[in-house]
Write a protein that holds these residues in place. Structure first.
Motif, mmCIF file in Angstrom:
data_model
loop_
_atom_site.group_PDB
_atom_site.id
_atom_site.type_symbol
_atom_site.label_atom_id
_atom_site.label_comp_id
_atom_site.label_asym_id
_atom_site.label_seq_id
_atom_site.Cartn_x
_atom_site.Cartn_y
_atom_site.Cartn_z
ATOM 1 N N SER A 192 0.737 -1.255 0.088
ATOM 2 C CA SER A 192 -0.032 0.047 -0.093
ATOM 3 C C SER A 192 1.004 1.254 -0.206
ATOM 4 O O SER A 192 1.663 1.470 0.860
ATOM 5 C CB SER A 192 -0.866 0.192 1.248
ATOM 6 N N GLU A 195 1.538 7.578 1.122
ATOM 7 C CA GLU A 195 1.910 9.160 1.029
ATOM 8 C C GLU A 195 3.511 9.356 0.957
ATOM 9 O O GLU A 195 4.047 8.332 1.335
ATOM 10 C CB GLU A 195 0.997 9.919 2.120
ATOM 11 N N PHE A 211 4.633 9.949 -9.117
ATOM 12 C CA PHE A 211 4.050 8.906 -9.067
ATOM 13 C C PHE A 211 5.043 8.036 -8.331
ATOM 14 O O PHE A 211 6.143 8.141 -8.407
ATOM 15 C CB PHE A 211 3.520 8.522 -10.263
ATOM 16 N N GLU A 222 2.128 0.941 -11.350
ATOM 17 C CA GLU A 222 2.098 2.618 -10.831
ATOM 18 C C GLU A 222 0.953 2.933 -10.323
ATOM 19 O O GLU A 222 -0.270 2.769 -10.673
ATOM 20 C CB GLU A 222 2.411 3.233 -12.035
ATOM 21 N N THR A 223 1.282 3.902 -9.550
ATOM 22 C CA THR A 223 0.216 4.730 -8.820
ATOM 23 C C THR A 223 -0.345 5.746 -9.856
ATOM 24 O O THR A 223 0.320 6.175 -10.883
ATOM 25 C CB THR A 223 0.707 5.426 -7.550
ATOM 26 N N SER A 224 -1.211 6.643 -9.439
ATOM 27 C CA SER A 224 -1.608 7.919 -10.326
ATOM 28 C C SER A 224 -0.780 8.925 -10.151
ATOM 29 O O SER A 224 0.194 8.883 -9.008
ATOM 30 C CB SER A 224 -2.912 8.214 -9.849
ATOM 31 N N VAL A 226 0.419 12.647 -8.961
ATOM 32 C CA VAL A 226 -0.100 13.760 -8.244
ATOM 33 C C VAL A 226 0.540 14.991 -8.710
ATOM 34 O O VAL A 226 1.588 15.227 -8.718
ATOM 35 C CB VAL A 226 -0.070 13.620 -6.718
ATOM 36 N N PRO A 232 2.717 14.229 -1.937
ATOM 37 C CA PRO A 232 1.457 13.593 -2.494
ATOM 38 C C PRO A 232 0.863 12.470 -1.462
ATOM 39 O O PRO A 232 1.583 11.941 -0.529
ATOM 40 C CB PRO A 232 2.108 12.985 -3.830
ATOM 41 N N ARG A 233 -0.433 12.434 -1.724
ATOM 42 C CA ARG A 233 -0.879 11.243 -1.147
ATOM 43 C C ARG A 233 -1.613 10.485 -2.217
ATOM 44 O O ARG A 233 -2.705 10.823 -3.055
ATOM 45 C CB ARG A 233 -2.261 11.772 0.164
ATOM 46 N N TRP A 234 -1.473 9.288 -1.883
ATOM 47 C CA TRP A 234 -2.178 8.262 -3.003
ATOM 48 C C TRP A 234 -3.079 7.241 -2.447
ATOM 49 O O TRP A 234 -4.284 7.163 -2.940
ATOM 50 C CB TRP A 234 -0.962 7.306 -3.740
ATOM 51 N N ASN A 235 -2.696 6.593 -1.306
ATOM 52 C CA ASN A 235 -3.489 5.399 -0.724
ATOM 53 C C ASN A 235 -3.957 4.505 -1.827
ATOM 54 O O ASN A 235 -5.345 4.123 -1.840
ATOM 55 C CB ASN A 235 -4.881 6.217 0.031
ATOM 56 N N GLU A 236 -3.028 4.052 -2.465
ATOM 57 C CA GLU A 236 -3.378 3.005 -3.674
ATOM 58 C C GLU A 236 -2.604 1.562 -3.402
ATOM 59 O O GLU A 236 -1.643 1.691 -2.458
ATOM 60 C CB GLU A 236 -2.773 3.366 -4.751
#
Length: 856
Positions: A192, A195, A211, A222-224, A226, A232-236
């Motif tokens: 997970s 951030e 990213f 890959e994450t999105s 920002v 950045p905060r992803w929470n992916e």
């Protein structure tokens, strides 16, 4: 490579800062047992703050940037305009002055930085200043904390500059949760990406478009992206099938996305999957590591930098532990030369020349804090006079008295020096006149005359130079003569004691000038003259002087020295070409003697009255012009909305006024400050903006944005604000480096204005200044550490004194304690040693985060 884990920081600071705010959510998972990750490494347990007095670990870096050599040419003229930027963990702390048009610059600048013990490295970047484009990076020298720790006396010498590789210039941390999920057929590895914070700014706007790329066993996810954020905060969450016995590592990489050019590398963390399988679950902040797979350019072709860097870690005990040491030393100072053991004399005899300046400064600050600085210096005067038979050698050596007096004048008289000397130095820099008195060094120049040019004769150059120097010297002596009332009372009282002691020691008529020379040996030769020759080092100017101005300052300093020596035949004989200044020098001697007579004519009552009047005023800590902007409404924040005002920081408030002399208005009461931190460059288009977070009278949180003109001024103001508010209750443990623009924070894009900060505050990162508030416990700890280093010598001295023919029986006081001061000192050292050993805080200090480094 290193795997560094940060337990999520809690929103409190170590020390007496009141109750801790609640920790940010989500709460960190409990660390796994040490054996689960590495059987050879023990995990530090997160500690809760202890109540009452505790030990505190403090780290300091002493930095001297001496010079550079063989730098590459960056300008079309075949030269460079080099300066240095010093960064601690990628945070710019110091900028030296630029030395123009040279490949072998000399700086000679000294700094001391107090910082968190968890810092990793200090880097020195040599830059080439360019007025038309971005400054060029020439190279860097990087010293890790581990490297400095292996040099107890400090690193000193030349170091080759190395190429600055963008893929190695990574910073910041990433918050990850790693889990091994057991399934019916196979295990899965779940990662997970939550951030990140304090990522390197890779775009021209001072931000990045980050990213994260997660790679395992040939698969990549890959994450999105920002946009425009270093927080950045992803929470992916991503999952990978975990094969039995797989030895593949899990690699988490942060990248800055670019539309046109290639993506920029921001750092990576590599995990050993077998250890993760044993741990089952792990969550925390992990420091991003550079990509060091590239081959490096050969060292040495970018030039070298001469540095002196020393790391000092101090574990400071509660105040009560130092009271016996402080009381013993104070008792000896109060007794003066009547003390049979003369501890101060013994300390001087056992102190090497190498560390005498440090010991002198520490003792001076310790006795300043006890109100005994004048008595301490008076004792040193008496000790030196007692062993001096020739008047012309008085205070000429680097004795403890000389070094202590130098420190005293810098601590107590720096503001006075600026008032007396500042306008004259400014005039020399602004006029930029060619000045030379030595015929062997005169350069004949062309001068204009009725539209024609003719060469100036040597005699004309010499006469014009003499006139310029006479004007500067006369202005300086006049300024000094008018400054009696401006001189601090404690400085005047100390010079009074010095004058009296010397006159008592050398009372004959032929030595009538000796008391005056004793005063000028410190005031002129060790204070005013060095400040004239190196105004940058005394904070009189922001830049070093060019070659022409340096020569003018050197000649002026020589003239001041001749006046300070009372125009003795010996001083005149050294450089006969200084003769044209003799009329002004002779007149200056009379002025200086009259000034000293008035200076030392201060009675005890007047001294106490002046000190009492000062004690009723809040001491001025720092002042100067700044640009202010306070956020209101939802409109855009533009740099043009800043307004220039004159700010003053005292121990009570931060105030402002239109001009230095106009009426001041309080902006922030000191007790209301909650944090003082830097602001992201992209927020205002400038990297020199700070924010002061405070509460107003109604208890609402407010933020003032103040813009400085350079990185040095920014860090000086931050340092001053942090030091005077360090004991405030409710200090913040986190903050937002951006601004709340429109409906979200520009740094982390959170839409709740009251959201907990996305970065850690840095309240303990400060710069050492001469006007710093005294730290009584730290000074006592430094004296203890020095005495501990010479304890064997002290014991031998004590044995010799006890065995001497005049030695009597060892006297004891109530309770059997020895009355012999040396024996008392040795007992105090033993007690402090035991206190350090037995204190439960001997382990690493409380910090906003705890670091674990594992070899993988």
């Amino acid at each position: 490579m290193k795997w560094e884990r940060f337990v999520r920081p809690r929103a409190y600071l170590p020390g007496p800062v009141g109750p801790a705010p609640p920790a940010p959510s989500p709460a960190p998972a409990r660390p796994p047992p040490a054996a689960a990750l590495d059987p050879g490494v023990r995990l530090p347990r997160a500690r809760t703050p202890r109540r009452g007095p505790t030990m505190a670990k403090r780290s300091s870096l002493f930095i001297r940037i001496v010079e550079g050599k063989n730098l590459p040419a960056k300008d079309i003229t075949g030269s460079s305009d080099p300066y240095c930027i010093v960064k601690v963990d990628h945070e710019p702390i110091i900028r030296t002055a630029t030395v123009w048009k040279t490949l072998c610059p000399f700086w000679g600048e000294e700094y001391q930085v107090h910082l968190l013990p968890t810092f990793h490295s200090v880097a020195f970047y040599v830059m080439d200043e360019d007025a038309l484009s971005r400054d060029d990076v020439i190279g860097k020298v990087c010293l890790t904390r581990d490297t400095l720790a292996t040099h107890p006396k400090g690193f000193s010498g030349w170091a080759h500059l190395t190429e600055v590789d963008p893929d190695e210039e990574v910073q910041g941390e990433i918050h990850l949760r790693l889990e091994v999920v057991l399934g019916t057929r196979a295990c899965r590895l779940r990662c997970s990406v939550l951030e990140a914070r304090d990522l390197a700014p890779k775009d021209r706007n001072g931000a990045s478009d980050p990213f994260v790329r997660v790679r395992y066993n040939g698969r990549t996810q890959e994450t999105s992206i920002v946009k425009k954020s270093r927080y950045p905060r992803w929470n992916e969450t991503f999952e990978f099938e975990l094969e039995e016995g797989a030895a593949e590592a899990l690699c988490v990489e942060a990248w800055d996305w670019d539309l046109v050019s290639r993506n920029d590398f921001l750092g990576k963390v590599v995990f050993n999957v077998q250890r993760l399988r044993a741990a089952q679950q792990e969550e925390g902040w992990f420091r991003l590591q550079p990509d060091q797979s590239k081959s490096r350019r050969e060292e040495g072709n970018l030039g070298s930098l001469q540095l002196e860097v020393r790391l000092r870690d101090e574990m400071v005990l509660p105040s009560g532990c130092y009271q016996p040491l402080v009381q013993l030393l104070c008792h000896e100072v109060k007794l003066g030369t009547q003390s049979p053991g003369q501890l101060i004399l013994l300390i001087e005899e056992t102190t090497s020349t190498e560390c005498r300046q440090d010991v002198a400064t520490t003792l001076l600050k310790l006795f300043l804090g006890q109100g005994l600085a004048k008595d301490f210096l008076d004792l040193l005067f008496q000790l030196e006079l007692g062993r001096t038979s020739e008047a012309n050698t008085l205070f000429r050596s680097n004795s403890l008295a000389s070094k202590s007096m130098e420190s005293f004048l810098k601590v107590a008289g720096m503001r006075y020096l600026h008032g007396v000397l500042g306008p004259i130095i400014d005039r020399v820099f602004e006029e930029k006149k060619y000045v030379e008195l030595d015929p062997s060094k005169v350069e004949v120049k062309d001068v204009g005359c009725s539209g024609l040019h003719r060469p100036q004769t040597e005699a004309e150059v010499l006469e014009q130079s003499a006139q310029t120097l006479r004007a500067h010297l006369g202005a300086l002596l006049s300024s000094l003569s008018r400054s009696v009332r401006a001189c601090p009372a404690v400085v005047r009282a100390t010079f009074r004691q010095l004058f009296r002691r010397v006159r008592e020691r050398f009372p004959s008529a032929q030595d009538e000038n000796v008391p005056f020379i004793a005063v000028t040996s410190f005031l002129c030769l060790r204070f005013i003259s060095p400040a004239i020759m190196a105004p940058k080092l005394f904070h009189l100017r922001e830049r070093h002087a060019d070659a022409r101005t340096s020569r003018t300052l050197l000649l002026l300093a020589k003239a001041v020295q001749n006046v300070g020596n009372m125009d003795t035949p010996a001083s005149r004989a050294k450089e006969a070409w200084m003769e044209p200044l003799q009329p002004t020098v002779r007149q200056g001697v009379a002025q200086l003697k009259d000034f000293i007579t008035k200076l030392v004519d201060i009675q005890e009552k007047e001294e106490l009255d002046l000190q009492r009047a000062l004690s009723l005023q809040a001491p001025l800590v720092k002042e100067g012009p700044l640009f202010i902007h306070r956020t209101k409404g939802k409109g855009p924040l533009m740099s043009s909305s800043f307004k220039k005002l004159h700010f003053s920081l005292t121990t009570e408030a931060l105030s402002f006024a239109k001009t230095p002399s106009s009426k001041k208005s309080t902006l922030i009461k000191l007790a209301h400050i909650r944090a003082a931190e830097k602001v992201e460059e992209k927020s205002f288009g400038s990297s020199h903006v700070m924010q002061v977070i405070y509460t107003d009278d109604a208890g609402r949180s407010q933020t003032a944005y103040l813009q400085c003109k350079c990185v040095n001024e920014l860090n000086q103001w931050l340092s001053a604000l942090r030091k005077v508010s360090i004991n405030n209750t409710g200090l913040l443990g986190s903050y937002h480096p951006g601004v709340f623009r429109g409906d979200k924070w520009s740094c982390c894009h959170q839409r709740d204005k009251t959201d907990l900060g996305c970065d850690k505050t840095r309240s303990r990162v400060t710069l050492q200044e001469w006007n710093d508030p005294l730290d009584h416990d730290l000074e006592a700890q430094l004296i203890y550490r020095h005495l501990l280093g010479v304890e064997a010598t002290l014991r031998e001295k004590h044995r010799q004194l006890s065995a001497g023919p005049e030695a009597g029986p060892v006297l004891t006081g109530p309770g059997g304690a020895p009355e012999d001061p040396v024996a008392q000192l040795l007992q105090v050292l033993q007690d402090l040693r035991e206190a350090h050993r037995s204190s439960p805080a001997g382990s690493p200090p409380l910090e906003p985060s705890h670091v674990l480094e594992l070899q993988t």
